[in-house]
Structure formats: C-alpha cells, structure tokens
Design an enzyme around this catalytic site. Structure first.
Site: not given
Length: 239
Positions: A102, A104, A127, A178, A236
């Site tokens: 997580h 910001h 991708d 958020h 790839y």
C-alpha cells in the site's frame, strides 16, 4: 506452534524489510506513507512493517509478525502497520497472492481522489494489468466508523467480486479517496506492480490531456501484450 526464531521467519522479515525500503527508493513513498507485508500460509504468519516508523530508522528486526487473523504474535514492542487488517482481508479473499503493498503514490492517489478507474490506453498498461485498474466505491460513514481498515479490504474484495475481475490478471486497485493497493506472488513483485501502477496512472492522465474522448487500447492489442507475458503461452523474457 510457530517458532519465532526459525530460519524461515528471519528470511520473511528480511524480505519485508527490503521491500519496504524499496518504496521510498522508487519514489512511491514520502514520510511513512506506505507498507508492505508478506504471508506464509504454511507457517501461519503475516510479516508487516511497523506503524509510523521512519524508513531511515527502520531495521529488519522491527518487522512485526502477526497470525493469519491479523493478531500480532511478535512485535519487539512495536505496533504493526495500521493497514494490517486490510492486508489480512486481501490474503483471505485472494488465496494465490503472497504479498501486499500500500502506498500513497502521487498519480495513483490522483485517480483515487477523482474516484475514477485507470483506463488501459496502451501497451505499457496492458503488459501488467489486463484492462482498467478499478477504483472502488467510497466507504460509508458507518463502515469507516465501525472497522475502517477491515472495511477497506472488504470494499476491494467486493469490487473484484462484483466486476468479476481476476486479482492475478489485475494485481492492483485504487480505493476511492484513499490510494492504491497492489499484490503479487512475492514482495518484490508486489512492489513492482505498485511502481507500474503509478507510472500508468501518470501516463493515462497525460494522455487524456493530449487527446479528449480517448479510446482504450484495442482488445486484440491488449490481449497480445498481456498474454505474451502471462499464461502458459507467454514468450517474453528468458526461459
């Protein structure tokens, strides 16, 4: 009974520490605005960054160990990240993921504050993310008041359930008002997904400034770029 001095647990703490330290290095985190966790389902633990500890002060041994319910079992006197229950909820709902991040980060947060999905406009996006990166609905007053972090996880899970999204094909989300959460098989991969998410958020914003009424990437090109990197026929990279 979990052995808190096991070699595996030491390895997990190191992995989580290094992944957390990669966030500011990649420009995804300022101050203490981010966290990474890793789950070991066999050992029955989640290891996560401590809450509010400055990155330049943080050490491997500061990583907090919790059980799969999100209850700390080894803390070294430190409180786990306040987002622990969001991570726990994602691990419970998405059994194939091994790590959650997580942040910001600026561009992903911009889309979260605009309460918009990030459209798939080009191959850089395709991708990694098979289609648009979803933005959740806003949490209600009662959800925020009752169990904010767990409800944040719940609104992510419900978004994927309602839209019939595969969390492995779309390894990230933005929570309305958020910010972003990403995940992966490993902490390194989850961090890479956070970096890619912020880059494609930036690219999408600039693209919309350059061309109004922009169309998403054609489905045949989306499929080509996603599946040449993912799935049984991927080609790839090196084998």
């Amino acid at each position: 009974m979990i052995s808190l001095d096991s070699k595996r647990l030491v390895e997990l703490k190191k992995e989580v520490f290094e992944a957390n330290m990669a966030l500011p290095e990649a420009g995804l985190v300022k101050l203490t605005w981010g966290n990474v966790s890793v789950i070991d389902r066999l050992l029955g633990v989640i290891v996560i960054k401590p809450s509010g500890v400055a990155y330049d002060k943080m050490k491997v041994e500061d990583m907090v160990v919790a059980n799969l319910a999100g209850i700390p079992i080894e803390t070294n006197g430190l409180t786990p990240s306040s987002d622990l229950l969001t991570h726990t909820t994602l691990y419970q709902a998405f059994p194939n993921i091994g790590a959650v991040v997580h942040t910001h980060s600026k561009w992903a947060v911009a889309w979260a504050q605009a309460k918009r999905d990030i459209p798939a406009y080009g191959t850089t996006h395709a991708d990694t993310f098979y289609g648009r990166v979803p933005c959740t609905r806003e949490l209600t007053d009662s959800e925020v008041s009752a169990d904010y972090e767990r409800e944040t996880g719940n609104v992510i899970v419900s978004t994927f359930t309602e839209r019939r999204l595969d969390p492995e094909a779309t390894p990230g989300v933005i929570v309305s008002s958020h910010g972003p959460f990403t995940w992966g098989k490993t902490a390194k991969q989850a961090v890479e997904h956070s970096l890619i998410l912020d880059e494609v958020a930036d690219m999408a914003f600039v693209s919309e400034q350059l061309a109004h009424n922009l169309s998403p990437i054609p489905s045949f090109l989306l499929n080509k770029h996603y599946y040449r990197k993912h799935g049984e026929n991927a080609y790839y990279g090196q084998k």
